[in-house]
Design a protein around this motif. Structure first.
Motif, short mmCIF file in Angstrom:
data_model
loop_
_atom_site.label_atom_id
_atom_site.label_comp_id
_atom_site.label_asym_id
_atom_site.label_seq_id
_atom_site.Cartn_x
_atom_site.Cartn_y
_atom_site.Cartn_z
N CYS A 74 -1.50 -0.65 0.14
CA CYS A 74 -0.66 -0.34 -1.02
C CYS A 74 -0.69 1.18 -1.23
CB CYS A 74 -1.18 -1.05 -2.27
SG CYS A 74 -0.28 -0.62 -3.77
N PRO A 75 0.44 1.87 -1.04
CA PRO A 75 0.45 3.34 -1.10
C PRO A 75 0.92 3.89 -2.44
CG PRO A 75 2.50 2.60 -0.14
CD PRO A 75 1.74 1.35 -0.57
N THR A 76 0.53 3.23 -3.54
CA THR A 76 1.13 3.62 -4.81
C THR A 76 0.14 3.94 -5.93
OG1 THR A 76 1.28 1.30 -5.55
CG2 THR A 76 3.17 2.19 -4.34
N ILE A 77 -1.00 3.29 -6.00
CA ILE A 77 -1.90 3.48 -7.15
C ILE A 77 -3.28 3.93 -6.69
CG2 ILE A 77 -3.00 2.34 -9.12
CD1 ILE A 77 -0.53 0.58 -9.36
N ARG A 78 -3.98 3.08 -5.96
CA ARG A 78 -5.32 3.45 -5.48
C ARG A 78 -5.23 4.59 -4.47
NH1 ARG A 78 -8.39 0.26 -1.38
NH2 ARG A 78 -6.56 -1.10 -1.51
N TYR A 79 -4.18 4.60 -3.67
CA TYR A 79 -3.91 5.71 -2.74
C TYR A 79 -2.58 6.37 -3.13
CZ TYR A 79 -6.83 2.99 0.64
OH TYR A 79 -7.80 2.28 1.28
N HIS A 80 -2.56 7.68 -3.13
CA HIS A 80 -1.28 8.40 -3.22
C HIS A 80 -0.60 8.31 -1.86
CE1 HIS A 80 1.53 11.78 -3.55
NE2 HIS A 80 1.38 11.71 -4.87
N PRO A 81 0.74 8.23 -1.81
CA PRO A 81 1.41 8.11 -0.50
C PRO A 81 1.13 9.28 0.44
CG PRO A 81 2.99 8.40 -2.31
CD PRO A 81 1.69 8.07 -2.92
N GLY A 102 1.35 -0.93 8.00
CA GLY A 102 1.85 -2.02 7.17
C GLY A 102 1.65 -1.70 5.70
N LEU A 103 2.73 -1.77 4.92
CA LEU A 103 2.69 -1.40 3.51
C LEU A 103 3.13 -2.57 2.63
CD1 LEU A 103 4.37 2.13 3.68
CD2 LEU A 103 1.92 1.62 3.63
N GLY A 104 2.61 -2.60 1.41
CA GLY A 104 3.02 -3.61 0.45
C GLY A 104 2.89 -3.07 -0.96
N SER A 105 3.38 -3.84 -1.93
CA SER A 105 3.38 -3.38 -3.32
C SER A 105 2.05 -3.61 -4.02
CB SER A 105 4.51 -4.06 -4.10
OG SER A 105 4.36 -5.47 -4.05
N GLY A 106 1.10 -4.25 -3.36
CA GLY A 106 -0.27 -4.27 -3.85
C GLY A 106 -0.65 -5.47 -4.69
N GLU A 111 -6.05 -2.50 -7.10
CA GLU A 111 -5.50 -1.27 -7.68
C GLU A 111 -6.03 -0.97 -9.07
OE1 GLU A 111 -3.88 0.36 -5.32
OE2 GLU A 111 -4.18 -1.47 -4.15
N HIS A 112 -6.59 -1.98 -9.76
CA HIS A 112 -7.06 -1.76 -11.13
C HIS A 112 -8.23 -0.80 -11.21
CE1 HIS A 112 -10.28 -4.65 -10.11
NE2 HIS A 112 -10.94 -4.09 -11.11
N VAL A 113 -8.93 -0.58 -10.08
CA VAL A 113 -10.19 0.17 -10.12
C VAL A 113 -10.00 1.63 -10.52
CG1 VAL A 113 -11.31 -1.34 -8.45
CG2 VAL A 113 -10.08 0.68 -7.64
N VAL A 114 -8.79 2.19 -10.37
CA VAL A 114 -8.58 3.60 -10.73
C VAL A 114 -8.06 3.74 -12.15
CG1 VAL A 114 -8.27 4.35 -8.35
CG2 VAL A 114 -6.28 3.60 -9.67
N GLY A 115 -7.89 2.63 -12.88
CA GLY A 115 -7.60 2.68 -14.30
C GLY A 115 -6.21 3.15 -14.69
N ARG A 116 -5.24 2.95 -13.81
CA ARG A 116 -3.87 3.39 -14.13
C ARG A 116 -2.99 2.24 -14.62
NH1 ARG A 116 -1.13 6.40 -9.33
NH2 ARG A 116 0.57 6.26 -10.84
#
Length: 323
Positions: A74-81, A102-106, A111-116
């Motif tokens: 998932c290249p959107t929250i936990r990782y920046h693209p 391989g990419l997906g929306s997560g 993804e919750h671990v970074v608190g966004r």
């Protein structure tokens, strides 16, 4: 001809074992290997979640032939693209061009671990679409400036990029994601053998591109023990991705799957040593137009994986090649 793969299931094995399994999978004849990319396992009983990118770097160095891919990142929250682009370009170089991103929306689970927070599904798809654009721009090796609705890149540049950048696959589950994949991906990724997904992918521009599926199985000569293992480690699978994507932790998955019975698991996952049952489950994917199918052997220890590799080499893969 359909290609058959092996899944490096980071949620059920430690990183050193995963590298050893990757080598064994190549030796017995699997065509490609995919790796999950999680911060959490789905259930506490799975017990692991090493970093997929570090592990894949070791796998790329330890193997020679198999194609590799994330299934999925998932290249959107936990990782920046921009970070995903750098990781993918580096892995493309280390693997001598054997890597597909391989990419997906997560999933909220990771993804919750970074608190966004956790956006709605439609917003997650928008974020994924913008991320793909950023990653492709960075793959050129040129300086990138990007100010979008969800992301910014200021003076971004990848200094080590393969001459041929990694291809990009996008995970799909319905019309919106199929449209995105058809427009922007080099391959479609799915966990359900639905012909309709491929048809929607085709309509959006994906005609002729690879379609990569995944099938969990629980091999073992004692079928009851194999069912028990699948129920213990994989009963979360029955929830479906629309539910699974929103659950925030292992306690949620445990609660959501508490009424899944062993019979339910045995009806949905091939368990035991019946080659024909696995072939028929794979046939559902090939009949739906999938060009690649990655198997998951449920169970994270050598005692559960080593016999699977021997069985795959001598019985399963020869039978699958006849499909």
């Amino acid at each position: 001809m359909t290609k058959f793969g092996y899944t490096l299931m980071t949620e059920q094995s430690d990183p050193k074992s995963l590298v050893e399994f990757a080598v064994q999978a190549e030796q017995v004849g699997f065509d490609f290997e995919v790796s999950s990319d999680h911060y959490f396992p789905w259930l506490d009983s799975m017990g692991h979640a090493p970093n997929a990118w570090v592990t894949l770097g070791a796998v790329a160095h330890a193997t020679e032939r198999v194609e590799l891919m994330t299934y999925v990142t998932c290249p959107t929250i936990r990782y920046h693209p921009a970070v995903v682009a750098q990781q993918a370009a580096t892995l493309g170089l280390i693997s001598d061009g054997r890597f597909l991103l391989g990419l997906g929306s997560g999933e909220n689970l990771n993804e919750h671990v970074v608190g966004r927070g956790w956006p709605a599904a439609a917003v997650r798809t928008e974020m994924l679409s913008e991320s793909v654009d950023i990653i492709r721009k960075l793959f050129t090796g040129e300086y990138v400036e990007h100010k979008g609705e969800h992301f910014r890149v200021v003076g971004g540049k990848l200094w080590d990029v393969p001459a041929t950048p990694p291809q990009i696959g996008i995970a799909v589950s319905g019309p919106l994601s199929c449209m995105l994949a058809g427009e922007k991906a080099d391959a479609m990724i799915a966990v359900e053998p639905k012909a309709s997904l491929g048809e929607q992918f085709d309509e959006a521009g994906g005609r002729g591109k690879p379609r990569i599926g995944q099938l969990p199985i629980s091999y073992g000569t004692d079928r009851d023990a194999a069912i028990d293992r699948a129920h213990d480690l994989f009963r979360w699978f029955g929830g479906g991705w629309k539910v699974n994507a929103d659950l925030p932790g292992t306690a949620g998955f445990d609660a959501a799957s508490q009424f899944v019975t062993k019979d339910d698991v045995a009806d949905s996952i091939p368990c035991g040593s019946d080659v024909g049952a696995v072939v028929e489950a794979v046939r559902a994917f090939t009949d739906a137009g999938f060009t690649h199918v990655a198997l998951v052997q449920i169970g994270g220890t050598h005692e559960q994986q080593d016999p699977f590799f021997e069985w795959s080499q001598h019985e399963l893969l020869p039978a699958l090649r006849e499909l």
